[in-house]
Motif scaffolding. Structure first.
Motif, PDB file in Angstrom:
ATOM      1  N   TYR A   1      -5.017 -24.291  -7.099  1.00 13.10           N
ATOM      2  CA  TYR A   1      -4.831 -25.733  -6.967  1.00 13.10           C
ATOM      3  C   TYR A   1      -6.168 -26.395  -6.633  1.00 13.10           C
ATOM      4  CZ  TYR A   1      -0.082 -24.023  -6.239  1.00 13.10           C
ATOM      5  OH  TYR A   1       1.107 -23.363  -6.369  1.00 13.10           O
ATOM      6  N   GLY A   2      -6.342 -27.624  -7.148  1.00  7.28           N
ATOM      7  CA  GLY A   2      -7.546 -28.386  -6.841  1.00  7.28           C
ATOM      8  C   GLY A   2      -7.230 -29.867  -6.767  1.00  7.28           C
ATOM      9  N   VAL A   3      -7.940 -30.560  -5.876  1.00 12.25           N
ATOM     10  CA  VAL A   3      -7.734 -32.006  -5.711  1.00 12.25           C
ATOM     11  C   VAL A   3      -9.089 -32.670  -5.491  1.00 12.25           C
ATOM     12  CG1 VAL A   3      -6.698 -33.832  -4.312  1.00 12.25           C
ATOM     13  CG2 VAL A   3      -5.444 -31.695  -4.679  1.00 12.25           C
ATOM     14  N   LEU A   4      -9.321 -33.771  -6.214  1.00 13.50           N
ATOM     15  CA  LEU A   4     -10.450 -34.651  -5.923  1.00 13.50           C
ATOM     16  C   LEU A   4      -9.847 -35.998  -5.536  1.00 13.50           C
ATOM     17  CD1 LEU A   4     -13.723 -35.084  -7.955  1.00 13.50           C
ATOM     18  CD2 LEU A   4     -12.636 -37.000  -6.808  1.00 13.50           C
ATOM     19  N   ALA A   5     -10.088 -36.421  -4.292  1.00 16.41           N
ATOM     20  CA  ALA A   5      -9.552 -37.691  -3.797  1.00 16.41           C
ATOM     21  C   ALA A   5     -10.679 -38.663  -3.547  1.00 16.41           C
ATOM     22  CB  ALA A   5      -8.754 -37.471  -2.512  1.00 16.41           C
ATOM     23  N   VAL A   6     -10.560 -39.868  -4.067  1.00 15.89           N
ATOM     24  CA  VAL A   6     -11.522 -40.936  -3.817  1.00 15.89           C
ATOM     25  C   VAL A   6     -11.105 -41.659  -2.547  1.00 15.89           C
ATOM     26  CG1 VAL A   6     -12.615 -43.002  -4.767  1.00 15.89           C
ATOM     27  CG2 VAL A   6     -11.865 -41.169  -6.294  1.00 15.89           C
ATOM     28  N   LEU A   7     -12.086 -42.000  -1.695  1.00 17.60           N
ATOM     29  CA  LEU A   7     -11.802 -42.716  -0.449  1.00 17.60           C
ATOM     30  C   LEU A   7     -12.037 -44.210  -0.635  1.00 17.60           C
ATOM     31  CD1 LEU A   7     -13.466 -40.381   2.220  1.00 17.60           C
ATOM     32  CD2 LEU A   7     -11.214 -40.211   1.158  1.00 17.60           C
TER      33      LEU A   7
END
Length: 533
Positions: A51-57
């Motif tokens: 699993y992978g996640v890129l979250a923008v703040l």
């Protein structure tokens, strides 16, 4: 000193094609929704992560705009709400180095992982920084071979985070440039719209409509704070009514919205209030020549709060609007003064010339009377009587021309009902009785006009009426407003949400509200307030 490892040292020959393809994408002018998911995919492929996640703040450091790897549509549906940054994710938001955990010990729903998320025990995450500010996070969970994440994987992820930081920073610069361009376009449009001659209420409506478009807001309104009650002046509604949103429980003293309104007015700056999951932006609109208003913007559910740059642009926009509206007021006042000056000149000429001539003519006729036969004397007396009545009529006209009239409640009611004629599809029938302009104070008039506006708005929204009657009268020391329609009416208890403000306005002056309604027979609202002696 040993040099830091390069990307060619960190990947195998087989993986270099993926890295080169990613670099080609990063340097190309592609949209974020193509670039960021690919960065997550490459991160998972190079590290063997499941699993992978890129979250923008956002500007407040909260996670938004998730780009995912390894979750199918069914798993996404089971998850529902995405992480908000608790547990190890919260640590990652503040960490200045990679966060590597071999035994996470978390389960779905424990605050780290949302309900429905697959269980994760091994975790690797890095922050995405630019200009000394954290703008995103990139993290992985579980390796496909069951092994742990290593320092080698952490170096790979840091390299990918660096690529992502350039992409996000460039996109943010473009977003801000586009946003400034939108503000410039709207400011130019405002300058076009607020050109004289223009009625003030229409000018305020233009301001509200432009702000609503800029923020894609749920509702936007201009209001006047009267005894802790927000009296609406102009409104633009999309999903909901601002009046419905700002209910007593939202605007009462001690609530976030009420505190924001007071702070905005006192400190002359935009203020944010949060009524979860909604953000309300309150901006003072100080019309220097007339009144001080407050602009309220209800953002869409879950929309991020505007950053300081956006608030500064909004303050500049409202300043431009107030200057333009003040200019309209000044020009209208100048035109009124010219009219008054002309009326005074006409009154003076009538008094000094016309009346004197008529009076002299009457004296001459009376002097001729004694030389006329009796029957002609009677006819002459009638003529002289007509001259006396004409002089009295002219004196009355002179008095009226000499008066500098304050705001006329009769005129305000007429303008307000005319404003709703297009929305209703027909002009309301208006009846005005009694000394309205001399016995109704400006404070009571403000509440009455707000009540009339709310009543007509409710007719537009709910009644489907073919005819509307408005009656306003002062009789025996009591002011009564009646608004009736022949619409669909209500069968059963009336919804109190729309009547709360109406009742409070009447009760503030010791008055009462009565509503009579029936299915198919329409609705009648009676708003009664006693007037002081």
């Amino acid at each position: 000193m040993a040099r830091p490892p390069s990307i060619t040292d960190l990947v195998s020959a087989e993986q270099r094609a993926e890295v080169l393809e990613l670099l080609d994408r990063v340097t190309a002018d592609l949209p974020l929704d193509e670039l960021l998911p690919r960065i997550v995919d490459v991160a998972a492929e190079l590290t063997g992560a499941t699993y992978g996640v890129l979250a923008v703040l956002d500007d407040e450091g909260r996670m938004r705009d998730f780009h995912l790897h390894g979750l199918d549509d069914d798993e996404m549906a089971r998850i529902g709400a995405l992480p908000v940054g608790h547990g190890v994710l919260g640590d990652l938001l503040r960490a200045d180095r990679p966060v590597l955990v071999d035994h996470l010990g978390s389960t779905p729903g424990d605050g780290t992982l949302p309900e429905g998320h697959p269980a994760i025990d091994r975790f690797l995450g890095v922050g995405i920084d630019h200009g000394g500010r954290r703008i995103g996070v990139l993290y992985l969970g579980e390796r496909r071979d069951g092994g742990p994440f290593t320092g080698h994987h952490a170096l790979l992820l840091e390299w990918l985070a660096d690529r992502a930081s350039h992409v996000l920073a460039l996109a943010d610069s473009r977003r801000r440039a586009d946003r400034r361009s939108e503000w410039l376009q709207v400011s130019a449009r405002l300058a076009e719209l607020l050109q004289p001659p223009l009625e003030k209420r229409r000018a305020l409506t233009h301001v509200v409509e432009l702000v609503s478009w800029l923020f894609h807001a749920r509702a936007v309104a201009l209001g006047r704070l009267v005894d802790d009650d927000l009296v609406l002046v102009a409104e633009d509604e999309t999903d909901t009514s601002f009046g419905d949103f700002v209910r007593p429980e939202h605007i009462a003293p001690g609530t976030p919205v009420h505190a924001a309104v007071l702070t905005a007015v006192r400190e002359h700056r935009p203020v944010l209030a949060r009524v979860d999951p909604t953000v309300v932006v309150v901006v003072p609109v100080p019309l220097r020549l007339t009144e001080r208003l407050v602009l309220g913007i209800v953002l869409r559910r879950g929309a991020p709060a505007p950053d300081q740059e956006e608030l500064d642009l909004l303050a500049s926009f409202t300043s431009q609007a107030t200057s333009s509206i003040d200019r309209l007021d000044a020009l209208a006042e100048r035109a009124e003064m010219l009219v008054l000056a002309d009326r005074e000149r006409i009154a003076r000429d009538l008094h000094d010339v016309v009346i004197q001539r008529l009076f002299a003519t009457g004296l001459q006729l009376q002097g001729m009377r004694v030389r006329l036969p009796h029957e002609d004397q009677e006819r002459l007396d009638v003529i002289v009587g007509d001259l006396d009545q004409t002089i009295r009529d002219i004196r009355t006209t002179i008095f009226e021309l000499s008066q500098v009239r304050a705001r006329s409640l009769r005129q305000e009611v007429g303008l307000l009902t005319s404003e709703y004629a297009e929305l209703l599809g027909h002009a309301p029938t208006v009846g005005l009785h009694g000394p309205l302009d001399t016995t109704v104070s400006s404070t009571v008039a403000d509440s009455l006009l707000a009540t009339l506006r709310e009543a007509l708005s409710n007719v537009v929204k709910h009644a489907r009426a073919r005819a509307v009657e408005v009656e306003l009268r002062v009789e025996a020391g009591v002011l009564t407003l009646l608004v009736g329609d022949d619409g669909v009416g209500f069968d059963g208890p009336l919804p109190e949400s729309g009547l709360t403000n109406v009742r409070r306005r009447a009760q503030a002056f010791g008055g009462t509200v009565r509503v009579v309604s029936g299915a198919g027979v329409g609705t009648v609202l009676e708003w009664t307030v006693p007037l002081p002696d």
